[in-house]
Design an enzyme around this catalytic site. Structure first.
Site, PDB file in Angstrom:
ATOM      1  N   LYS A 100       0.828  -1.208   0.000  1.00 26.58           N
ATOM      2  CA  LYS A 100       0.000   0.000   0.000  1.00 26.58           C
ATOM      3  C   LYS A 100       0.871   1.271   0.000  1.00 26.58           C
ATOM      4  O   LYS A 100       2.107   1.172   0.037  1.00 26.58           O
ATOM      5  CB  LYS A 100      -0.940  -0.042   1.205  1.00 26.58           C
ATOM      6  CG  LYS A 100      -1.933  -1.220   1.148  1.00 26.58           C
ATOM      7  CD  LYS A 100      -2.834  -1.254   2.356  1.00 26.58           C
ATOM      8  CE  LYS A 100      -3.821  -2.410   2.290  1.00 26.58           C
ATOM      9  NZ  LYS A 100      -4.734  -2.451   3.471  1.00 26.58           N
ATOM     10  N   ARG A 174      -1.177 -14.625   3.643  1.00 29.54           N
ATOM     11  CA  ARG A 174      -2.113 -14.057   4.610  1.00 29.54           C
ATOM     12  C   ARG A 174      -1.591 -14.246   6.042  1.00 29.54           C
ATOM     13  O   ARG A 174      -1.711 -13.347   6.883  1.00 29.54           O
ATOM     14  CB  ARG A 174      -3.495 -14.696   4.457  1.00 29.54           C
ATOM     15  CG  ARG A 174      -4.183 -14.354   3.131  1.00 29.54           C
ATOM     16  CD  ARG A 174      -5.558 -15.000   3.022  1.00 29.54           C
ATOM     17  NE  ARG A 174      -6.437 -14.578   4.092  1.00 29.54           N
ATOM     18  CZ  ARG A 174      -7.075 -13.416   4.121  1.00 29.54           C
ATOM     19  NH1 ARG A 174      -6.927 -12.561   3.117  1.00 29.54           N
ATOM     20  NH2 ARG A 174      -7.855 -13.118   5.121  1.00 29.54           N
ATOM     21  N   THR A 180      -5.653  -7.960  10.397  1.00 30.73           N
ATOM     22  CA  THR A 180      -5.904  -6.665   9.755  1.00 30.73           C
ATOM     23  C   THR A 180      -5.478  -5.507  10.652  1.00 30.73           C
ATOM     24  O   THR A 180      -4.883  -4.532  10.200  1.00 30.73           O
ATOM     25  CB  THR A 180      -7.396  -6.521   9.409  1.00 30.73           C
ATOM     26  OG1 THR A 180      -7.774  -7.607   8.542  1.00 30.73           O
ATOM     27  CG2 THR A 180      -7.674  -5.211   8.712  1.00 30.73           C
ATOM     28  N   ARG A 191       2.441  -6.902   9.428  1.00 30.46           N
ATOM     29  CA  ARG A 191       1.645  -5.810   9.979  1.00 30.46           C
ATOM     30  C   ARG A 191       2.045  -5.475  11.406  1.00 30.46           C
ATOM     31  O   ARG A 191       1.986  -4.317  11.829  1.00 30.46           O
ATOM     32  CB  ARG A 191       0.156  -6.164   9.878  1.00 30.46           C
ATOM     33  CG  ARG A 191      -0.366  -6.071   8.449  1.00 30.46           C
ATOM     34  CD  ARG A 191      -1.748  -6.663   8.295  1.00 30.46           C
ATOM     35  NE  ARG A 191      -2.286  -6.412   6.961  1.00 30.46           N
ATOM     36  CZ  ARG A 191      -3.289  -7.087   6.419  1.00 30.46           C
ATOM     37  NH1 ARG A 191      -3.876  -8.066   7.097  1.00 30.46           N
ATOM     38  NH2 ARG A 191      -3.711  -6.797   5.195  1.00 30.46           N
ATOM     39  N   ASN A 201      -2.060  -0.603   7.009  1.00 30.05           N
ATOM     40  CA  ASN A 201      -1.532  -1.867   7.533  1.00 30.05           C
ATOM     41  C   ASN A 201      -0.627  -2.582   6.528  1.00 30.05           C
ATOM     42  O   ASN A 201      -0.634  -3.802   6.403  1.00 30.05           O
ATOM     43  CB  ASN A 201      -2.673  -2.779   8.000  1.00 30.05           C
ATOM     44  CG  ASN A 201      -3.646  -3.121   6.888  1.00 30.05           C
ATOM     45  OD1 ASN A 201      -3.484  -2.686   5.737  1.00 30.05           O
ATOM     46  ND2 ASN A 201      -4.658  -3.914   7.199  1.00 30.05           N
ATOM     47  N   HIS A 204      -1.825  -5.839   1.196  1.00 32.15           N
ATOM     48  CA  HIS A 204      -3.085  -6.543   0.984  1.00 32.15           C
ATOM     49  C   HIS A 204      -2.805  -7.973   0.544  1.00 32.15           C
ATOM     50  O   HIS A 204      -1.792  -8.253  -0.115  1.00 32.15           O
ATOM     51  CB  HIS A 204      -3.905  -5.844  -0.101  1.00 32.15           C
ATOM     52  CG  HIS A 204      -5.092  -6.639  -0.570  1.00 32.15           C
ATOM     53  ND1 HIS A 204      -6.261  -6.727   0.155  1.00 32.15           N
ATOM     54  CD2 HIS A 204      -5.260  -7.400  -1.691  1.00 32.15           C
ATOM     55  CE1 HIS A 204      -7.111  -7.491  -0.502  1.00 32.15           C
ATOM     56  NE2 HIS A 204      -6.536  -7.909  -1.617  1.00 32.15           N
TER      57      HIS A 204
END
Length: 381
Positions: A100, A174, A180, A191, A201, A204
């Site tokens: 991000k 993941r 999250t 994260r 965070n 994705h």
């Protein structure tokens, strides 16, 4: 994994025979126990190269599409045997990762994290994404209040998209990301290390193979010959940096990116991963033909695996970017770098004159031309 002396991985290759002016189909056997190789000509039923150790060759170099140098024989890997595919790529799958809009100084750290956790980067480029792209990426979110906030954030700045490959890659990525909310993410997850809040965070992850396929096409795909997410190169006041294939295998991509952007002198305006053919490499390095004795070896190495092209600019636009960045890279010979410029890129990550971590433009007028070669010519192939 412990390998038996007779364990082997088999690859189907092609080699152009200069003497007979023909392309030969060959079999390459790699024995991981002692890092030895054997090359067989199946039509003649005999060894072209008897089993012999080849220390520079590593299993990570034996990917379909790569060129390997077996005692001056250039073999283009076209496929592998079913047993090799089963043993080497068991449960392998691909996933999509989006870094991000985080500070550029953290890009290198994130990429180092990814590579240290066993993922192979298959495709990579920076870009800016649209509202429609983000809506597709987060189409499982039906919260009408949350989604607009996410869209605003992800479209607010530069992102980096990556196609990652590995065993059970979708679920593993993941898990590596963590919860999250960074405050709830397990220690050591991405994260937990670099996330600020539920919105900022870091990255994705897709949840299903269907969403992976959709988003990969949206990010890396083309419409009428034009990339859906445009390359970011500007071709102005820049220099070209090519991170060589051995750096990807050594896992040092992130460290080099971090050094460039934290130097206080440079920023990376465009980044993308490319597969370079031997013909492309010879064309790109044409200026060195007959000048550098390593010319042919340089070409072979650039075609041995994926490389990463960068458009690099000076923060101070008044500086000569090509000259300044050459200083950051150091001389071509890493041994000389280690003596004279120990903090240079080549001193820290280079191994030889050919495997010297990076290529950088030599002359001021070459910077923009070399960036165009990758981001205009090769980008459309």
């Amino acid at each position: 994994m412990v390998h038996d002396y007779f364990d082997k991985f088999t690859f189907l290759c092609e080699m152009y025979d200069e003497a007979e002016k023909e392309v030969k189909e060959l079999i390459l056997n790699f024995f991981p126990f002692d890092n030895s190789v054997q090359v067989i000509d199946p039509k003649k039923g005999k060894n072209l190269v008897k089993r012999v150790q080849l220390p520079p060759l590593r299993l990570e170099m034996l990917e379909i599409g790569n060129i390997v140098n077996i005692f001056s024989k250039l073999l283009h890997i076209k496929d592998c045997a079913p047993a090799t595919k089963r043993d080497l790529f068991k449960n392998y799958e691909r996933t999509f990762a989006l870094i991000k809009p985080i500070p550029a100084s953290e890009h290198g750290k994130v990429i180092t994290f990814i590579m240290k956790h066993g993922f192979r980067i298959v495709r990579m480029k920076n870009g800016r994404v649209s509202k429609d792209f983000v809506m597709q990426m987060y189409r499982d979110i039906d919260d009408n209040q949350t989604l607009p906030v996410i869209i605003d954030y992800v479209t607010s700045g530069e992102v980096i998209g990556l196609e990652l490959e590995g065993a059970n890659a979708i679920e593993k990525w993941r898990e590596c990301l963590g919860a999250t909310d960074p405050s709830e993410a397990l220690p050591g997850t991405l994260r937990n290390l670099y996330g600020k809040n539920k919105l900022e965070n870091v990255a994705h992850a897709c949840k299903t193979s269907e969403s992976v396929k959709t988003v990969l096409d949206l990010y890396f795909g083309f419409d009428d010959g034009k990339p859906k997410v445009p390359f970011q190169a500007t071709f102005k006041n820049c220099t070209c940096c090519i991170i060589k294939p051995h750096v990807l295998i050594d896992g040092n991509v992130g460290a080099i990116l971090e050094q460039i952007v934290t130097s206080g002198k440079f920023y990376i305006s465009a980044i993308a991963m490319f597969s370079v053919t031997l013909t492309d490499a010879r064309e790109f390095y044409e200026v060195y033909k007959g000048v550098l004795p390593e010319y042919e070896d340089m070409c072979v190495h650039l075609a041995e695996g994926k490389c990463i092209a960068l458009e690099v600019k000076c923060i101070d636009s008044k500086l000569n970017c090509v000259c300044e960045f050459r200083k950051e890279c150091g001389p071509r010979d890493p041994d000389l770098c280690r003596q004279l410029y120990p903090n240079s890129i080549r001193a820290q990550y280079g191994k030889s004159i050919v495997h010297n971590a990076v290529h950088c433009s030599d002359l001021t007028e070459e910077g923009e031309i070399e960036v165009e070669y990758f981001f205009k010519l090769l980008a459309t192939k």
